[in-house]
Structure formats: structure tokens, C-alpha cells
Design an enzyme around this catalytic site. Structure first.
Site, PDB file in Angstrom:
ATOM      1  N   ARG A 272      11.144   5.692  -5.714  1.00 50.68           N
ATOM      2  CA  ARG A 272      11.457   4.595  -4.784  1.00 50.68           C
ATOM      3  C   ARG A 272      12.735   4.771  -4.289  1.00 50.68           C
ATOM      4  O   ARG A 272      13.852   4.206  -3.302  1.00 50.68           O
ATOM      5  CB  ARG A 272      11.039   2.800  -4.799  1.00 50.68           C
ATOM      6  CG  ARG A 272       9.344   2.678  -4.744  1.00 50.68           C
ATOM      7  CD  ARG A 272       9.300   1.907  -5.284  1.00 50.68           C
ATOM      8  NE  ARG A 272       7.032   2.041  -5.120  1.00 50.68           N
ATOM      9  CZ  ARG A 272       6.783   1.412  -5.933  1.00 50.68           C
ATOM     10  NH1 ARG A 272       7.057   1.077  -7.084  1.00 50.68           N
ATOM     11  NH2 ARG A 272       5.417   1.371  -5.533  1.00 50.68           N
ATOM     12  N   PHE A 412       5.776   5.996   2.664  1.00 48.21           N
ATOM     13  CA  PHE A 412       5.794   6.093   1.609  1.00 48.21           C
ATOM     14  C   PHE A 412       6.294   5.843   0.156  1.00 48.21           C
ATOM     15  O   PHE A 412       7.183   4.585   0.596  1.00 48.21           O
ATOM     16  CB  PHE A 412       7.128   7.429   1.409  1.00 48.21           C
ATOM     17  CG  PHE A 412       7.282   8.942   1.403  1.00 48.21           C
ATOM     18  CD1 PHE A 412       5.651   8.928   1.964  1.00 48.21           C
ATOM     19  CD2 PHE A 412       8.266   9.330   2.633  1.00 48.21           C
ATOM     20  CE1 PHE A 412       5.465  10.523   2.448  1.00 48.21           C
ATOM     21  CE2 PHE A 412       7.739  10.374   2.493  1.00 48.21           C
ATOM     22  CZ  PHE A 412       6.602  11.412   3.066  1.00 48.21           C
ATOM     23  N   GLU A 413       6.001   5.557  -1.354  1.00 49.66           N
ATOM     24  CA  GLU A 413       6.396   5.128  -2.608  1.00 49.66           C
ATOM     25  C   GLU A 413       5.504   4.167  -2.444  1.00 49.66           C
ATOM     26  O   GLU A 413       6.496   3.420  -2.849  1.00 49.66           O
ATOM     27  CB  GLU A 413       7.279   5.271  -2.556  1.00 49.66           C
ATOM     28  CG  GLU A 413       8.161   7.012  -2.071  1.00 49.66           C
ATOM     29  CD  GLU A 413       8.180   8.395  -3.396  1.00 49.66           C
ATOM     30  OE1 GLU A 413       7.071   7.841  -3.972  1.00 49.66           O
ATOM     31  OE2 GLU A 413       8.481   9.465  -3.989  1.00 49.66           O
ATOM     32  N   GLY A 414       4.519   3.690  -1.641  1.00 46.15           N
ATOM     33  CA  GLY A 414       3.975   2.405  -1.642  1.00 46.15           C
ATOM     34  C   GLY A 414       4.691   1.952  -0.273  1.00 46.15           C
ATOM     35  O   GLY A 414       5.655   1.735  -0.146  1.00 46.15           O
TER      36      GLY A 414
END
Length: 599
Positions: A272, A412-414
Site C-alpha cells: 500500500r 489493488f492492495e485492498g
């Protein structure tokens, strides 16, 4: 806190995660791009040279999913050390700090698909083995990963549990002879899946204990699905992974049984953070493309860069880039300093333990960077297309691909929604355990709303310093109302948590930008960026704090008095927005790029 260039400090001297809400702006020095070391700058320049000379010419091949070309580029990057920055020296790595690693990730952000391929390999694909692998696993995998001989991928999401990762249905059981793990299930949206050799896969042991495994591509019973045809980042490989009684050696369990969440979430925190950093790089790229086009494109006999509405767009992009840089390297600096505070030598197991603990400490900042950066780039790309007019909508112009490629960053990434929940959710959990003085901040804000806030302190960026403090009070006040009214139930109110997260993000952004500018020599362009951003951010913070209160207190009889107090925390002094815009956009158009470049 000492000067950030002065060396190692103790952990007690460093602010906690979320500490930007607690200390007065400028009271603690922060790490900024202005203080990069010569070694850090050299790493950036070398990586940028590689990206411009080797990756950019191969952009069409990458977009066409020419995976042999991609693997060749990764091997070349490995030969130059760009795959090994986070890896200990004993395994062929360079054992650099997170700031240097982030700078190289920035340098690689020259083409969306390549950025994803590179980031998935060096970050979420390799780092789980760096931080959680056994010595035997590290010796087997890391030298081949840093050389580019092998490519890594990370498999957490599933068709029915993308955001709720711990609800995974992929199962792992021991074979009767105890020599293997038997995996069954499906993973979805896996970057690099079409050509990766090594996969970090999460599954539940006996259907209950969330755990991680290292899976080799040739594992019996393991296959990949067809390539997904995506809106953007078309050159990156995205496939499903299928496990049908797949046999994984018993020694390929990564970390401890039932502790997979610690691996998954801490690696995601790094992802993140780096995603936020590279999105800010993307904003700078859009500025260069858009400013150059606006200088050349004429309408009504004049360059469109002369027109106020175009200048407004460019100025806002530049302000966002300056602010984003401040947030990004403030955070990497905090992680680097907390890791170093333990006293262990870089690259040792003790140092890696301290670094992952530092990443966990600043998970709030990582989530903010992911949300803020991805949305800043989304806005910039949209405005870039608008500046290009009809040409921005055709493939011949690079802004069209940037517009498509950037959209996935909010997923992406949560997703950004999940990360918004994590920001106040993490602070509330820490406060409940006595680890963060959130309730003290809430009381301070309530008192200020009742008695009035102090006047601005004279000096540079006087109003912006005051606005930075008011943003923190807005967060504290709205959070206090939410917790007092809803109690433990606040964790179930996503609309409240999301609004609070937005206020916290603006508080972090303004605080970081003001602190960066105050540490540097006076610069009229930088200070205009701070003033312009702070003006608009404070309005957004006030609106989102108001939204949090209204979602908490839907009864007008209760909301009215609370909103009246909230308004006392809002600075409504008018600012000379046009003058700030012109101070920024003049040099931007003249140079045809971001005017505050540090490289």
C-alpha cells in the site's frame, strides 16, 4: 525529534502510528525528498536510466504480453541490483532502507504494466520470504529471485473473498505420510501468474487456521487459468490459480500455522505504501504530459495553457504532487528510523524483525497513502484527458493508457473502501488498548469547539499551520461524537468510519506539506502549493467531519448543536487562490514539467 538527517534515534523519540494527529505541525522534523542522501539519489538515477533506456522502448512488447521480453527485462534489472534492495546481503541482496526501495519503485513507474510486474515481484512476491521465511527457504529462493532467474507472485484473493481475505476457502491438509501439504481451492486476480515461478499462497490448514505456503510452479496438481482481458495494465499477467490436490513439500509452510494474517497484512501494508508513492510519481508524469500538450495546443489563437480553467487543473496537480511527496517520504523515513532504532545491522534477522514491526506500527499512514495517492492520480489522469480534449480519448496519446491503467490502483492492495475502514478502525482498536490517546484528542477538540480555537501564530505559512491543527481537531471532534454515541457499534458503521478516514487523510496531508515547507528554505512555488492544497483540503475535511456527525446523529435535534460546535473548528478566512495558482502554474508551463523536482 532530532533533525532527520542526524542519524539514528530511539524508538521513544519517534511518534507512534497516527502521531500526526497528536503533535503540533513542525514540532517534529520529518524526512522529505529535500534530504535524500547522495546514495539514495544515485539509486534513483540508475534505476530511472534503466527504465527509460530499457523498459520504455519495450512498452509495446510489454503491452502485447510478450512475457519472454518481460522476463529478460527482469533479469537485466536483477543484474543491476534493482530486484535486491530489500534482501539481506547473504542471499545476494543489497539490504537497503525502505526509502531507497521506494525511490527505485518510483523510477520504475514509466509504464503501468511494467510497474505492476516489477512491484509484484520485488514487493508482495519476494518480501514474505525475506521477513517470514526460514533460513533454508531464504537460501533456496531469494538468490534466484534477486537475480531475476525466478519470478514471484502473491496469491491472497479468491473469487468469493477478495476483500475479506481471512474468509479464504482454499484448504491445506497434511498428507498421510506428513511429507506434503495438500492444497485445494482457487485464487483470483493474481499478478504475474502467467510466467511466475514462485507463488506465496494463503490457505486454511484443516479449513480453520489461516496460513501461508511457498508454491513452486511445477507443483503437482497446481495449474493456472486463462489470462484475464483487462481494462488497463494490459501487459501484466493476471490469472486464476487452481489447486486440485496440489502437493506442496512440508517444508514450504511459510511462517507459523494460523499466523498467515500477520504475513498477509504486513506485506500488504508495504504494498500500500509503495503504491501510494508510485501514484504520486504518476501525477508528476501526467503534469509533464499535460503541460507540454497545453503549451503546444492552440485555441482561439492562443495556447490553451493561457486559459484559467486549464491553469487551475495544472496548479492543482502540482500541489498534489508536492503534498504526496511529503506524505510518502515522511512515512518511509519513520519506518526506516524505527527499524534502525533497534540497533540491529541492516539485513540481519533482527533488523528484518524490527522493520516489519515498524511497518505494522505505521499501517495507518500506509493505508492513507494508498487511498490518497490512488485518488490523486485518478483525478490527475482524468484532468489530463480533459486537457487533451478529443485527443485524450484515442490510443495514440499516452494519456489514454494512463487513464485506463490507473483505475485499478483504487482496487489493488485492498480496495480504497477497505483501507478507509482500516484508518479509524486501527486507531480505535489501539485507543481501546491504551496504545493511542484518541480519547484525549477528542476531549481537546470538544473543548476547543466549546471555548474557541487559538489565533494563528505569526510567521511563514501562518494560516496553513493553523489549518493543519484545525483538521486534527475536526477529526477528534467527529471521532468523539461517533464513539460517545455509538460505542463499540461504531465499528459497524462504514459511512462514519469512511468519513473519519477522509478527515484523517487531509490532516496527514496538510501537516506533512506544511512541515516539509517549513523545514526547507523559503520557496514561493512550494509555499503556494501548500497554501492552495491546505485551502481546499480544509474545506473537504470540514465537509467530511460534518458527514460523520450527521451519519452518527441522524436526528436533527441532536445533530444541530453538534454541527454548530463543529463549525467553530473551521477557518473561513478567504485566500488568494488565483495568486497561488499563478505562482505554481507559471513555472510549470515554462518548464513543461513538475517545477519542484528533486531528482
Amino acid at each position: 525529534m532530532p533533525d532527520p538527517t542526524a542519524g539514528t534515534v530511539t524508538a521513544a523519540e519517534l511518534p507512534p502510528g497516527g502521531g500526526f494527529l497528536l503533535a503540533e505541525v513542525g514540532a517534529q522534523a520529518i524526512d522529505t525528498p529535500d534530504a535524500f542522501t547522495s546514495d539514495q539519489r544515485e539509486f534513483y538515477r540508475a534505476a530511472r536510466k534503466f527504465a527509460m533506456e530499457r523498459v520504455v522502448p519495450a512498452a509495446d512488447a510489454i503491452e502485447a504480453k510478450d512475457f519472454p521480453t518481460v522476463r529478460r527485462l527482469l533479469r537485466e534489472a536483477g543484474e543491476l541490483g534493482f530486484l535486491s534492495l530489500d534482501v539481506p546481503e547473504e542471499f545476494g541482496g543489497l539490504a537497503q532502507d525502505l526509502t531507497t526501495s521506494a525511490l527505485v519503485a518510483e523510477a520504475m513507474t514509466v509504464q503501468g504494466s511494467w510497474s505492476v510486474i516489477y512491484g509484484a515481484h520485488v514487493g508482495i512476491g519476494t518480501l514474505p520470504i525475506v521477513y517470514f521465511g526460514t533460513p533454508e527457504q531464504q537460501a533456496r529462493y531469494l538468490p534466484r529471485l534477486v537475480s531475476g532467474e525466478w519470478v514471484a507472485a502473491y496469491a491472497l484473493s479468491e473469487p468469493s473473498s477478495a476483500s475479506d481475505a481471512t474468509a479464504a476457502k482454499t484448504r491445506a491438509v497434511r498428507s498421510p505420510d506428513g511429507k506434503h501439504w495438500i492444497l485445494n481451492g482457487t485464487k483470483q486476480w493474481i499478478s504475474n501468474a502467467g510466467f511466475a515461478d514462485v507463488f506465496i499462497v494463503f490457505a486454511k490448514v484443516d479449513g480453520e487456521k489461516f496460513s501461508a505456503f511457498i508454491v513452486d510452479r511445477d507443483a503437482p496438481g497446481f495449474t493456472t487459468g486463462a489470462e484475464e482481458h483487462k481494462m488497463g495494465i494490459r501487459g501484466s499477467s493476471t490469472r486464476a490459480l487452481v489447486f486440485e490436490d496440489a502437493r506442496i513439500p512440508a517444508g514450504n509452510l511459510l511462517g507459523e500455522i494460523g499466523k498467515g494474517h500477520r504475513i498477509a497484512f504486513n506485506i500488504l501494508n508495504i504494498g500500500r505504501l509503495k503504491l501510494g508513492v508510485t501514484c504520486v510519481t504518476g501525477v508528476r508524469h501526467v503534469i509533464e504530459i499535460s503541460a507540454g500538450y497545453a503549451k503546444e495546443r492552440k485555441a482561439f489563437g492562443r495556447p490553451i495553457s493561457d486559459f484559467g480553467l486549464i491553469r487551475e487543473k495544472l496548479a492543482r496537480m502540482v500541489a498534489q504532487a508536492y503534498v504526496g511527496e511529503a506524505m510518502s517520504y515522511r512515512t518511509t523515513g519513520l519506518i526506516d528510523r524505527r527499524a534502525a532504532a533497534g540497533g540491529a545491522a541492516p539485513g540481519t534477522p533482527e533488523y528484518e524483525r524490527d522493520r516489519i514491526a515498524a511497518v505494522e506500527e505505521y499501517s495507518v499512514e500506509a493505508s492513507i497513502l494508498k487511498v490518497w495517492g490512488s485518488e490523486a492520480l485518478s483525478q490527475a489522469a482524468d484532468e489530463g484527458v480533459q486537457i487533451h480534449g478529443g485527443y485524450g480519448f484515442v490510443e495514440e496519446y499516452v494519456i489514454e493508457r494512463i487513464y485506463r491503467d490507473n483505475r485499478v490502483n483504487r482496487i489493488f492492495e485492498g480496495t480504497n473502501e477497505i483501507n478507509r475502514l482500516l484508518v479509524p478502525g486501527t486507531l480505535l482498536k489501539r485507543a481501546a488498548k491504551g496504545g493511542f490517546p484518541l480519547f484525549d484528542l477528542a476531549r481537546k477538540a470538544a473543548q476547543a469547539a466549546e471555548e474557541g480555537v487559538p489565533a494563528a501564530v505569526p510567521g511563514r505559512l501562518s494560516r496553513e499551520r493553523r489549518v493543519a491543527e484545525l483538521n486534527k481537531l475536526l477529526f477528534g471532534y467527529a471521532a468523539g461524537v461517533a464513539v460517545t454515541t455509538l460505542g463499540a457499534g461504531v465499528g459497524d458503521r462504514q459511512e462514519v468510519l469512511g468519513a473519519l478516514a477522509d478527515v484523517a487523510a487531509e490532516a496527514f496531508a496538510v501537516d506533512s506539506a506544511v512541515a516539509r515547507a517549513l523545514q526547507a528554505a523559503p520557496d514561493p512555488v512550494a509555499e503556494a502549493c501548500v497554501k492552495l492544497y491546505a485551502e481546499e483540503a480544509h474545506q473537504r475535511a470540514a465537509q467530511r467531519a460534518r458527514a460523520a456527525v450527521l451519519a452518527t446523529l441522524p436526528d436533527p435535534a441532536l445533530a444541530g448543536p453538534a454541527l454548530a460546535q463543529l463549525r467553530r473548528l473551521v477557518d473561513e478566512e478567504p485566500g488568494d487562490v488565483v495568486a497561488w495558482r499563478e505562482a505554481i502554474v507559471g513555472p510549470t508551463v515554462e518548464l513543461g514539467r513538475y517545477p519542484l523536482a528533486w531528482a
